[in-house]
Design a protein around this motif. Sequence first.
Motif, PDB file in Angstrom:
ATOM      1  N   GLY A   1      82.552  29.739  48.729  1.00 23.24           N
ATOM      2  CA  GLY A   1      83.099  30.293  47.494  1.00 23.24           C
ATOM      3  C   GLY A   1      82.350  31.478  46.930  1.00 23.24           C
ATOM      4  O   GLY A   1      82.817  32.114  45.980  1.00 23.24           O
ATOM      5  N   GLY A   2      81.180  31.817  47.504  1.00 27.43           N
ATOM      6  CA  GLY A   2      80.416  32.945  46.991  1.00 27.43           C
ATOM      7  C   GLY A   2      81.184  34.255  47.091  1.00 27.43           C
ATOM      8  O   GLY A   2      81.153  35.087  46.178  1.00 27.43           O
ATOM      9  N   GLY A   3      81.910  34.421  48.196  1.00 24.23           N
ATOM     10  CA  GLY A   3      82.717  35.631  48.371  1.00 24.23           C
ATOM     11  C   GLY A   3      83.806  35.735  47.313  1.00 24.23           C
ATOM     12  O   GLY A   3      84.084  36.821  46.801  1.00 24.23           O
ATOM     13  N   ALA A   4      84.402  34.601  46.974  1.00 23.09           N
ATOM     14  CA  ALA A   4      85.446  34.602  45.950  1.00 23.09           C
ATOM     15  C   ALA A   4      84.879  34.989  44.587  1.00 23.09           C
ATOM     16  O   ALA A   4      85.530  35.704  43.815  1.00 23.09           O
ATOM     17  CB  ALA A   4      86.102  33.223  45.874  1.00 23.09           C
ATOM     18  N   LEU A   5      83.662  34.529  44.299  1.00 21.36           N
ATOM     19  CA  LEU A   5      83.039  34.878  43.021  1.00 21.36           C
ATOM     20  C   LEU A   5      82.774  36.379  42.931  1.00 21.36           C
ATOM     21  O   LEU A   5      83.057  37.014  41.914  1.00 21.36           O
ATOM     22  CB  LEU A   5      81.726  34.108  42.842  1.00 21.36           C
ATOM     23  CG  LEU A   5      81.829  32.589  42.720  1.00 21.36           C
ATOM     24  CD1 LEU A   5      80.443  31.981  42.523  1.00 21.36           C
ATOM     25  CD2 LEU A   5      82.742  32.189  41.568  1.00 21.36           C
ATOM     26  N   MET A   6      82.252  36.960  44.011  1.00 23.20           N
ATOM     27  CA  MET A   6      81.960  38.391  43.989  1.00 23.20           C
ATOM     28  C   MET A   6      83.242  39.227  44.003  1.00 23.20           C
ATOM     29  O   MET A   6      83.285  40.309  43.418  1.00 23.20           O
ATOM     30  CB  MET A   6      81.071  38.768  45.175  1.00 23.20           C
ATOM     31  CG  MET A   6      79.653  38.238  45.053  1.00 23.20           C
ATOM     32  SD  MET A   6      78.860  38.611  43.458  1.00 23.20           S
ATOM     33  CE  MET A   6      78.883  40.403  43.452  1.00 23.20           C
ATOM     34  N   THR A   7      84.281  38.701  44.650  1.00 21.41           N
ATOM     35  CA  THR A   7      85.567  39.401  44.600  1.00 21.41           C
ATOM     36  C   THR A   7      86.112  39.395  43.181  1.00 21.41           C
ATOM     37  O   THR A   7      86.637  40.412  42.692  1.00 21.41           O
ATOM     38  CB  THR A   7      86.575  38.739  45.552  1.00 21.41           C
ATOM     39  OG1 THR A   7      86.078  38.825  46.893  1.00 21.41           O
ATOM     40  CG2 THR A   7      87.929  39.430  45.480  1.00 21.41           C
ATOM     41  N   ALA A   8      85.979  38.262  42.501  1.00 20.25           N
ATOM     42  CA  ALA A   8      86.429  38.179  41.111  1.00 20.25           C
ATOM     43  C   ALA A   8      85.660  39.173  40.247  1.00 20.25           C
ATOM     44  O   ALA A   8      86.236  39.856  39.391  1.00 20.25           O
ATOM     45  CB  ALA A   8      86.236  36.756  40.584  1.00 20.25           C
ATOM     46  N   PHE A   9      84.360  39.286  40.472  1.00 24.77           N
ATOM     47  CA  PHE A   9      83.544  40.241  39.712  1.00 24.77           C
ATOM     48  C   PHE A   9      83.990  41.674  39.989  1.00 24.77           C
ATOM     49  O   PHE A   9      84.143  42.487  39.060  1.00 24.77           O
ATOM     50  CB  PHE A   9      82.071  40.071  40.092  1.00 24.77           C
ATOM     51  CG  PHE A   9      81.126  40.922  39.289  1.00 24.77           C
ATOM     52  CD1 PHE A   9      80.606  40.464  38.085  1.00 24.77           C
ATOM     53  CD2 PHE A   9      80.752  42.176  39.739  1.00 24.77           C
ATOM     54  CE1 PHE A   9      79.737  41.255  37.338  1.00 24.77           C
ATOM     55  CE2 PHE A   9      79.888  42.970  38.994  1.00 24.77           C
ATOM     56  CZ  PHE A   9      79.379  42.503  37.788  1.00 24.77           C
ATOM     57  N   ALA A  10      84.238  41.988  41.272  1.00 27.33           N
ATOM     58  CA  ALA A  10      84.635  43.348  41.639  1.00 27.33           C
ATOM     59  C   ALA A  10      86.008  43.700  41.088  1.00 27.33           C
ATOM     60  O   ALA A  10      86.235  44.812  40.603  1.00 27.33           O
ATOM     61  CB  ALA A  10      84.614  43.497  43.164  1.00 27.33           C
ATOM     62  N   VAL A  11      86.945  42.751  41.158  1.00 31.19           N
ATOM     63  CA  VAL A  11      88.288  43.003  40.624  1.00 31.19           C
ATOM     64  C   VAL A  11      88.216  43.192  39.108  1.00 31.19           C
ATOM     65  O   VAL A  11      88.874  44.077  38.542  1.00 31.19           O
ATOM     66  CB  VAL A  11      89.238  41.857  40.996  1.00 31.19           C
ATOM     67  CG1 VAL A  11      90.561  41.983  40.257  1.00 31.19           C
ATOM     68  CG2 VAL A  11      89.490  41.842  42.510  1.00 31.19           C
ATOM     69  N   GLY A  12      87.410  42.365  38.449  1.00 34.10           N
ATOM     70  CA  GLY A  12      87.235  42.526  37.012  1.00 34.10           C
ATOM     71  C   GLY A  12      86.628  43.876  36.669  1.00 34.10           C
ATOM     72  O   GLY A  12      87.057  44.538  35.714  1.00 34.10           O
TER      73      GLY A  12
END
Length: 414
Positions: free
Chosen positions: A245-256
């Motif tokens: 899930g770490g990739g999903a967290l960083m993707t969420a940060f980048a999209v935000g």
Amino acid sequence: MGGFGRYLAAALTARIASEGMGMAVVLLALERTGSAAHGAFVLTAWLAPHVLAAPLAGAAAARTRRPRLFHVTALAGFAVAVAALTALLGRAPWPLMLAVAVAGGTCGPMVTGGLSSLITGLVPAGTARDRAYGWDAATYNAAAVTAPAAVGLVTALGSAGPAMAVLAASGALAAVLAATLPYEDRGAGAVPGAPRAGLGAGLAALWRVRELRAVTSATTLAFVGIGSLTTVSVLLATELGSPGGGGALMTAFAVGALGGSLTLGRVTSVAPDRLVRWALAGTGVALAAAAFAPSVAVTAALFALAGICDGPLLTATLRIRAQYAPDGVRTQVFTLGAGLKLTAASAGAALVGFTAHAPAAALLTGIAGLLLAAALLHLLTAARGCGRPARSGPTGPSEGAATTAAGRRSPGGP
């Protein structure tokens, strides 16, 4: 497509190549050698020259009489280095691979701050330029979202070699687009006998100008935390029961962050120094809350909120840079700012490696603390200067071509 539209295309394709390198190099090394450590060594050689090359690249860009040739050559060199590593990694002697990585990394400052410094010659001063910096900041965030996804997709469909080749092609396209941009003619307009900025002029400017000293020190401190966020996100997701899930967290940060730069980053009614503090404080508060989230889904939502707050930070920083950087050292200021932030991020990544045994929530709380401390540092540093910026030169009243003379302010940071 207008000049600024072509600039955005060049910036986006160059930064996609840059953002994708971290993942692609490690994947290619793992594929060809069986060890991700080989990729880490090459990536270190790629990143290490950035802060050392920044003042050299900035001074050379400011002095050249052929800025088009200089920028295109730097971007082409970047692309060639990526292509060479695609062919050599895991196949050629280590000294040769590391030398190629160092050469490519030396071109790195022109992909980040060096490109951003061109905006002052493409967009007139005022609200239009403030918004242009918002779009420029969005290219960083868009690259952060798309590059890892593209590398992962191409690798899944084939191998890491073609993924690296895609990055090289993206860098080459950036060089082609940069060749089509309008550049200032520095030969005909040069003033005989005018002093030329030395290698230390940009660093001196970062220190002497209150606003720029404030934003440089604050963002450098903040990026010690941001640099460790990727590793901490992996540890946090693992503790929450989702090792991938770490990739999903960083993707969420980048999209935000992309959303924040396209919305909040385009607000020109708020002074950029105030926007810097709000962005740092908001990101810190959101990440502090994420440290205590009960699930990956809630954590991802808070990471996205943190990204939204972080989005305007780069826009505000670019606006401050452009407002106070004198023409003679503007590119140095931009490249140095980018180099310092990257160095701080690398230091943060190394620090978290030594503390990875600690609970992930504690590490994330520490990152949040660094961001809040950065907001406070900016407030205190910006409040302690004296004097007023000089307002002169062809860029107009809002451009603030400050000088380094005693009692005046000169330019600064990332």
